[in-house]
Design an enzyme around this catalytic site. Structure first.
Site, mmCIF file in Angstrom:
data_model
loop_
_atom_site.group_PDB
_atom_site.id
_atom_site.type_symbol
_atom_site.label_atom_id
_atom_site.label_comp_id
_atom_site.label_asym_id
_atom_site.label_seq_id
_atom_site.Cartn_x
_atom_site.Cartn_y
_atom_site.Cartn_z
ATOM 1 N N HIS A 224 30.518 35.953 43.810
ATOM 2 C CA HIS A 224 30.527 37.389 44.096
ATOM 3 C C HIS A 224 31.531 37.674 45.214
ATOM 4 O O HIS A 224 32.068 36.770 45.851
ATOM 5 C CB HIS A 224 29.124 37.853 44.485
ATOM 6 C CG HIS A 224 28.148 37.801 43.341
ATOM 7 N ND1 HIS A 224 26.850 38.229 43.447
ATOM 8 C CD2 HIS A 224 28.295 37.367 42.059
ATOM 9 C CE1 HIS A 224 26.220 38.062 42.286
ATOM 10 N NE2 HIS A 224 27.083 37.541 41.427
ATOM 11 N N GLU B 67 31.290 38.869 48.261
ATOM 12 C CA GLU B 67 31.008 38.437 49.635
ATOM 13 C C GLU B 67 31.402 36.972 49.827
ATOM 14 O O GLU B 67 31.999 36.606 50.847
ATOM 15 C CB GLU B 67 29.518 38.606 49.951
ATOM 16 C CG GLU B 67 29.002 40.044 49.844
ATOM 17 C CD GLU B 67 28.497 40.385 48.450
ATOM 18 O OE1 GLU B 67 29.058 39.870 47.448
ATOM 19 O OE2 GLU B 67 27.522 41.160 48.351
ATOM 20 N N CYS C 31 23.388 40.928 47.085
ATOM 21 C CA CYS C 31 22.217 40.544 46.289
ATOM 22 C C CYS C 31 21.315 39.627 47.102
ATOM 23 O O CYS C 31 21.780 38.863 47.944
ATOM 24 C CB CYS C 31 22.646 39.881 44.982
ATOM 25 S SG CYS C 31 23.558 38.342 45.197
ATOM 26 N N ALA D 109 41.613 63.394 22.277
ATOM 27 C CA ALA D 109 43.020 63.779 22.436
ATOM 28 C C ALA D 109 43.185 65.074 21.666
ATOM 29 O O ALA D 109 42.854 65.143 20.479
ATOM 30 C CB ALA D 109 43.950 62.698 21.880
ATOM 31 N N ARG E 131 39.594 51.618 27.575
ATOM 32 C CA ARG E 131 38.988 50.623 26.679
ATOM 33 C C ARG E 131 38.750 49.319 27.442
ATOM 34 O O ARG E 131 37.689 48.707 27.323
ATOM 35 C CB ARG E 131 39.936 50.330 25.495
ATOM 36 C CG ARG E 131 40.037 51.414 24.454
ATOM 37 C CD ARG E 131 40.905 50.901 23.299
ATOM 38 N NE ARG E 131 41.138 51.946 22.296
ATOM 39 C CZ ARG E 131 41.891 51.776 21.202
ATOM 40 N NH1 ARG E 131 42.485 50.604 20.992
ATOM 41 N NH2 ARG E 131 42.044 52.766 20.352
ATOM 42 N N THR F 290 26.277 54.956 9.292
ATOM 43 C CA THR F 290 24.961 55.291 8.750
ATOM 44 C C THR F 290 24.691 54.628 7.396
ATOM 45 O O THR F 290 23.634 54.051 7.171
ATOM 46 C CB THR F 290 24.840 56.821 8.628
ATOM 47 O OG1 THR F 290 24.917 57.373 9.951
ATOM 48 C CG2 THR F 290 23.518 57.232 7.983
ATOM 49 N N LYS G 220 33.556 64.454 13.893
ATOM 50 C CA LYS G 220 32.163 64.524 13.440
ATOM 51 C C LYS G 220 31.252 63.727 14.367
ATOM 52 O O LYS G 220 30.254 64.256 14.888
ATOM 53 C CB LYS G 220 32.074 63.983 11.999
ATOM 54 C CG LYS G 220 30.813 64.361 11.265
ATOM 55 C CD LYS G 220 30.930 63.974 9.791
ATOM 56 C CE LYS G 220 29.623 63.358 9.319
ATOM 57 N NZ LYS G 220 29.776 62.618 8.057
ATOM 58 N N GLY H 71 31.017 65.258 17.818
ATOM 59 C CA GLY H 71 30.035 66.331 17.861
ATOM 60 C C GLY H 71 28.616 65.793 17.900
ATOM 61 O O GLY H 71 27.767 66.284 18.659
ATOM 62 N N ALA H 72 28.343 64.748 17.113
ATOM 63 C CA ALA H 72 26.977 64.188 17.069
ATOM 64 C C ALA H 72 26.598 63.569 18.411
ATOM 65 O O ALA H 72 25.471 63.734 18.884
ATOM 66 C CB ALA H 72 26.889 63.150 15.949
#
Lengths: 400, 400
Positions: A63, A65, A91, A170, A200, A238, A319, A322-323
């Protein structure tokens, strides 16, 4: 001119912010590397001099530290009298590596400053408490928002059990992503497209829909920026219609979320690097409950949260865009806007008509950056962001 | 830190830009005042000290150079050894006031620096030539783009004989300005709405369509910013349907552009402060030449150019917005974007479908400013801007 003539006045607070920004910069250098662990940076400073610094390595590696302490020792320094700046509470539990808080206590710095507390409600604050118990003063919540921006997905997974999802779009200035004849390559320019690969690269999962896979046949991997790690690709499919020769199935693993339990097709896809996950279905249009069905997207995100996914980069067609919006799965918009008007054309997200402006989906802008010739606009769901921020700040009140 | 330790290095050029920016700031202070004259600022400087400064006053009042010379004299200074910075080439002709170039020659500064030359091709360069002939060295094209941004309309009117027109739009991130049921108040917030009045205040004409007048019944005047002058309001009203009791007819003059030569209705409107201008008609949809007709918008802009209009602030509905865009009348977009998604709703500009992405109307972004909670995005037609800029810079080549 008058400013340079005055002696520099730097308060302890602004020094803290200065060094914490340096630690945040170190964490940014491992943005593509550490998932599913958080990106963390650490700087050890004495009398304005950096004694050591480092950032969290890939899973199983040290890590931040420990990297910074090792760097300090390699430079021949000790932590006596020094302040340790770290972007996340150290941690205190044994995971794949020993607790960082033990290494810090052993090094005995004069002070530890953290940008945000551990978001896990079961362990949050324990690292700071152990440092205090060992006699090391601690400050928290320095540059907390900037530190949260390094790891919104990790914090989301730890607190609400689902990843942080941004929807990449876009579009033209009038909100259109393609002509009616389907033409959409390229609305935005090379700088915007390359920038999309940065997003990405930092994600755990790049998500698209089976329509995009069938029509555009994209690879959906990271190509325009160098990365030590490729995210998992995922498809909302689906009816399990992903072609077995789709380019997205070449290379690393692909998750296919479906409602269609077709074992033979699933076996053929799994022979091509895919993992088929059968999920419940919901009506694809909430306003028409007896119409078509689609994958329960909220269930998909819960599944991802259980499988160590921090950040989802969604890059679907209008589509699925929107979903995702309609089902409340979108935390953030990553909108690349081109300086064009397309007029009557396909919308960037297919959403039903509203009856009332108050019902509109509301975000908050938090960035507008030129990527000539385009603009990158980022907007987020205020409530979702504030909830994460609340989880990584020490509770206010006496004694804290 | 290293920068403050080094001695300041300031070249003559960066000094010039510094003082010219101050002159531009002075011109900005009279943005609402000088039309149809250009906004001009002037600073007189010697040894890093401002001796005098000023900006052009309302029509018939003194120009910037005379204001600055008067200020200098009132402070007890002379221009000997000083540099005069002025955002526009000093006038050399007798207009409503004597030529500024005579006043400057009489004051005998050591040097004159101008941001842009006079855009009038018949007089451009003559002011500089007279200064040079009087033995005063001259520099030009310092901060030319910033100076042009003060007066794009004046330059457009002087060179192409039409005003500079910006189209103000308020829309969601997905490019929608109203719900299908017409609800549109308010998509953007109070800061964006107040900012819109700044743009009205600097314009010569605020333009809208008769549909907006009939449906929203707006005043279209300047209310949210203090202004010494109200722009003329104008309506595109193909069939002369503006109601005689429309609120826009209360107050200052209104121009109504129509193709409908109805003398009785025109007389009634003219009794209400309106001037009715009958113009030729063109097909309202170029792709359907036998369909409906509308006012020839290009002819309207030529008429405005002949009537001293520099800047047009167009604030119409989606139909006239589309028509202005389709007829090539729009130089600039002033887009207030709200952080909402409206889905299936009315477009910000009604434009026909394209067959090819290369046919899309292209702009260039040149500003994105947060006006919380909204964004102000400005985009312009690159070619139109470059053409103006070419007209106000001295020709390149030997001897200049």
């Amino acid at each position: 001119m008058s400013a340079s003539a005055r002696p520099p006045e730097v308060s302890a607070d602004s020094n803290d912010a200065h060094w914490m920004r340096r630690a945040i910069g170190l964490a940014e250098s491992v943005l593509y590397l550490t998932a599913p662990n958080p990106r963390v940076g650490c700087v050890i400073v004495r009398d304005g001099q950096v004694l050591g610094e480092g950032a969290t390595q890939a899973v199983g590696g040290p890590h931040a530290e420990v990297m910074a302490l090792r760097d300090m020792q390699a430079r021949g320094h000790s932590a006596a009298g020094a302040t340790v700046y770290v972007t996340l509470e150290p941690c205190s539990h044994h995971g794949r590596t020993p607790p960082c808080v033990d290494a810090l206590i052993a090094a005995r710095p004069a002070r530890v400053v953290v940008a945000m507390t551990d978001p896990n409600p079961l362990v949050g604050g324990k690292g700071l408490a152990r440092l205090r118990a060992a006699g090391i003063p601690v400050s928290a919540a320095v540059c907390a928002e900037a530190a949260l921006a390094l790891n919104p997905g990790f914090v989301a997974r730890m607190t609400r059990r689902t990843p942080w999802l941004w929807l990449k779009l876009a579009a033209s200035m009038d909100g259109r992503s393609a002509l009616h004849n389907g033409a959409s390559q390229w609305i935005t320019g090379p700088a915007a497209r390359a920038d999309g690969h940065h997003w990405r690269a930092r994600s755990c999962v790049v998500l698209t829909g089976s329509g995009t896979v069938r029509i555009d046949n994209p690879q959906m991997n990271v190509r325009h920026v160098p990365t030590p790690r490729q995210p998992i690709r995922a498809i909302v499919d689906t009816r399990l219609e992903t072609p077995e020769d789709a380019r997205i199935l070449d290379g690393g693993p692909v998750w296919i979320f479906t409602c269609h339990d077709d074992a033979a097709k699933a076996r053929r896809l799994e022979a091509r690097n895919a993992r088929v996950i059968v999920l419940p279905s919901v009506p694809s249009r909430p306003e028409a409950p007896n119409g078509n069905l689609r994958v329960d997207l909220a269930a998909m995100l819960r599944w991802m949260g259980e499988h160590d996914v921090n950040e989802v980069h969604a890059e679907p067609g209008s589509k699925l865009s929107g979903a995702l919006l309609q089902s409340g799965c979108v935390d953030e918009l990553l909108l690349y806007m081109a300086p064009v008007l397309l007029g009557d054309a396909q919308p960037m997200a297919r959403l039903p008509a509203l009856q009332n402006l108050d019902d509109a989906r509301r975000f908050e802008f938090f960035e507008a950056t030129p990527l000539a010739p385009d603009l990158r606009i980022r907007a987020r769901v205020t409530q979702n962001w504030r909830e994460l921020l609340r989880c990584v700040q020490p509770p206010a009140g006496p004694g804290v």
